[in-house]
Design an enzyme around this catalytic site. Structure first.
Site, PDB file in Angstrom:
ATOM      1  N   CYS A   1      16.355  19.461  -2.912  1.00  0.00           N
ATOM      2  CA  CYS A   1      16.891  20.474  -2.013  1.00  0.00           C
ATOM      3  C   CYS A   1      18.087  21.119  -2.665  1.00  0.00           C
ATOM      4  CB  CYS A   1      17.314  19.845  -0.690  1.00  0.00           C
ATOM      5  SG  CYS A   1      17.985  21.023   0.465  1.00  0.00           S
ATOM      6  N   PRO A   2      18.146  22.397  -2.890  1.00  0.00           N
ATOM      7  CA  PRO A   2      17.117  23.377  -2.574  1.00  0.00           C
ATOM      8  C   PRO A   2      15.885  23.296  -3.468  1.00  0.00           C
ATOM      9  CG  PRO A   2      19.064  24.455  -3.513  1.00  0.00           C
ATOM     10  CD  PRO A   2      19.378  23.021  -3.386  1.00  0.00           C
TER      11      PRO A   2
END
Ligand SMILES: Cc1cc2nc3c(=O)[nH]c(=O)nc-3n(C[C@H](O)[C@H](O)[C@H](O)COP(=O)(O)OP(=O)(O)OC[C@H]3O[C@@H](n4cnc5c(N)ncnc54)[C@H](O)[C@@H]3O)c2cc1C
Lengths: 396, 77
Positions: free
Chosen positions: B14-15
């Protein structure tokens, strides 16, 4: 006494400093600003007009025995262990911790500077957030384009949080029917990590927020009120809300090979050591770790680094824990680590309460006094546990 | 052939790897070749969607126990 020099009095720098034993180490924090800001609150200034005071003097946030010096560092020589300040000369160290956060770079995108100066944003300062609120509060209807200009950004959830809070505001003031919200993002979907997208996408749809995926801002044409993307799309707006690209610190570092093309500092992902050095660390948003740029990661990295400096074992496992305000009084957390993907953790009112409580106890967390509470919470919400509990079924 | 640019996104959830790919794309030119290394399972579908959208080409996908390797040729920039 060994000297520890910490550049940056943000979350990463202060937590490192406050976890070091000042009877054993001579600890100095240098920051160009005399104030520390609670950045997550920028959202509530920009979209709710909050007037809450969110800064405190850095000097009041270090524990007794830690020195604070206000100075802007312009050069670091890692081979000579010398750091050059613009005002107060040269600093030496035995251990160096660079925790300088990100630097907004609106000038790297043609046309963005004017838009940024005129409208502000919800990511870079109290003043820019207040500027944006002054436009939002005067808005009478039309298209609002909101998103991040490029892929590297702090706090991944905050981008969509902005769109959610904006939607809630427009509905509250009776303008929702007169306005269109377009959320543009360089990622394939509204929220980059698939499992969390699964959780928030229904809200995006239900609230009528349009999403333009794979949209990296290439140019902003203020005269024609259009944003153009690298991928070849254009977006017309009446009100632009564009978070500028984030870069690493504007500091010349010798050797320059420790910085990547956007000036972020290359460090190893477990121990935050700057590549090739045992006595220098990069903590928080300024480093290249493959994790989100958030206060929580800065915090956990700082705790590990303070252990390592003091000759004990410390390691960062990639844990992220980003609060995600989905508006209308609910929130969730984006939780993952290096070995476990993001869990599809559903939003609740309790989690919103926790996010708001965090804003109140934030100052305590910098001192380390809230560490036991966090430890419990982090253990209770380990990503491998959440991934077992919340499973996305194929049909849903 | 010019050097291949390795984009090491292993461990990023993430991201995620698309951040690094998008960043490399911004600084690229026609003819560049990237090798994206990732552990995130979603990377195959996401990179395919990205390549279709941007008009670039995936020339090879390999998977070994440690990583997924996707080779991308930049045809459009
Ligand atoms: C809108 C928004 C919402 C967010 N929400 C959350 C959230 O809910 N949870 C969360 O965990 N994180 C959140 N974040 C992210 C979080 O604020 C940052 O990740 C965190 O502040 C990073 O800490 P840091 O110490 O690395 O950098 P910073 O806190 O940015 O500190 C860097 C410091 O270095 C100083 N500095 C820079 N250059 C120099 C120099 N050359 N010389 C001297 N000093 C220098 C700066 O003045 C600054 O004080 C949010 C961020 C934003 C913008």
């Amino acid at each position: 006494m060994k000297k520890v020099l910490i550049i940056g009095g943000g979350g990463g720098g202060l937590i490192t400093a406050n976890h070091l034993d000042t009877n054993e180490y001579d600890v100095t924090v240098v920051d160009k600003s005399d104030l520390h800001f609670y950045q997550p609150w920028f959202l509530y200034i920009a979209f709710k007009g909050s007037k809450r005071k969110i800064s405190r003097p850095i000097g009041s946030l270090v524990k007794p025995g830690v020195h604070f010096v206000q100075d802007e560092i312009n050069t670091i020589n890692l081979d000579e262990r010398k750091v050059y300040g613009s005002k107060k000369g040269i600093y030496n160290y035995d251990y160096l911790v660079i925790a300088t956060g990100t630097t907004p770079d609106p000038d790297s995108i043609p046309g963005l500077r004017q838009t940024y100066d005129e409208y502000g944003d919800y990511h870079t300062s109290v003043w820019n957030s207040a500027k944006l609120w002054s436009h939002i509060s005067k808005f009478k209807g039309g298209t609002i384009a909101i998103g991040q200009a490029s892929a590297t950004c702090k706090c991944p959830p905050s981008l969509l949080e902005g769109a959610f809070l904006l939607e809630e505001h427009l509905r509250k003031v009776g303008l929702r029917e007169k306005s269109k919200i377009v959320f543009f993002t360089p990622f394939p979907r509204a929220y980059s990590a698939e499992p969390m997208n699964h959780v928030v996408e229904p809200f995006v749809k239900e609230r009528g927020i349009e999403v333009m995926p794979f949209f990296d801002v290439d140019t902003v044409d203020g005269a024609n009120k259009t944003i153009n993307s690298l991928e070849g799309d254009s977006l017309k707006y009446d009100l632009p809300i564009i978070v500028p690209p984030c870069k690493g610190p504007k500091i010349k570092i010798i050797p320059e090979t420790v910085q990547d093309e956007d000036r972020f500092i290359k460090a190893d992902k477990k121990y935050m050591k700057i590549v090739g050095y045992d006595d220098a660390f990069a903590v928080g948003d300024c480093n290249t770790l493959p994790t989100s740029k958030t206060g929580v990661t800065a915090h956990l990295e700082a705790m590990a680094v303070s252990e390592i400096i003091q000759g004990r074992y410390g390691e960062f496992d990639g844990r992220i824990n980003c609060p995600f305000d989905t508006a209308y009084g609910k929130a969730t957390f984006v939780i993952a680590d290096y070995n476990n993907p993001v869990a599809p953790y559903p939003p609740t009112k309790v989690k919103h309460f926790m996010k708001m409580t965090m804003a109140r106890i934030y100052w305590m967390t910098l001192m380390g006094t809230a560490d036991p509470i966090f430890e419990q919470f982090f253990n209770y919400t380990r990503p491998e546990k959440l991934n077992k509990k919340y499973v996305i079924s194929e049909q849903s | 052939m010019e050097g291949v640019k390795i984009i090491d996104s292993r461990g990023a959830a993430c991201p995620g790897p698309i951040t690094d790919l998008a960043r490399a794309y911004r600084n690229s030119k026609v003819g560049d070749v990237f090798e994206l290394w990732a552990t995130d399972k979603g990377v195959r579908a996401d990179t395919q969607a990205w390549a279709t959208k941007t008009g670039n080409e995936i020339t090879e996908v390999k998977e070994d126990p440690e990583k997924i390797v996707i080779r991308i040729k930049i045809n459009k920039r």
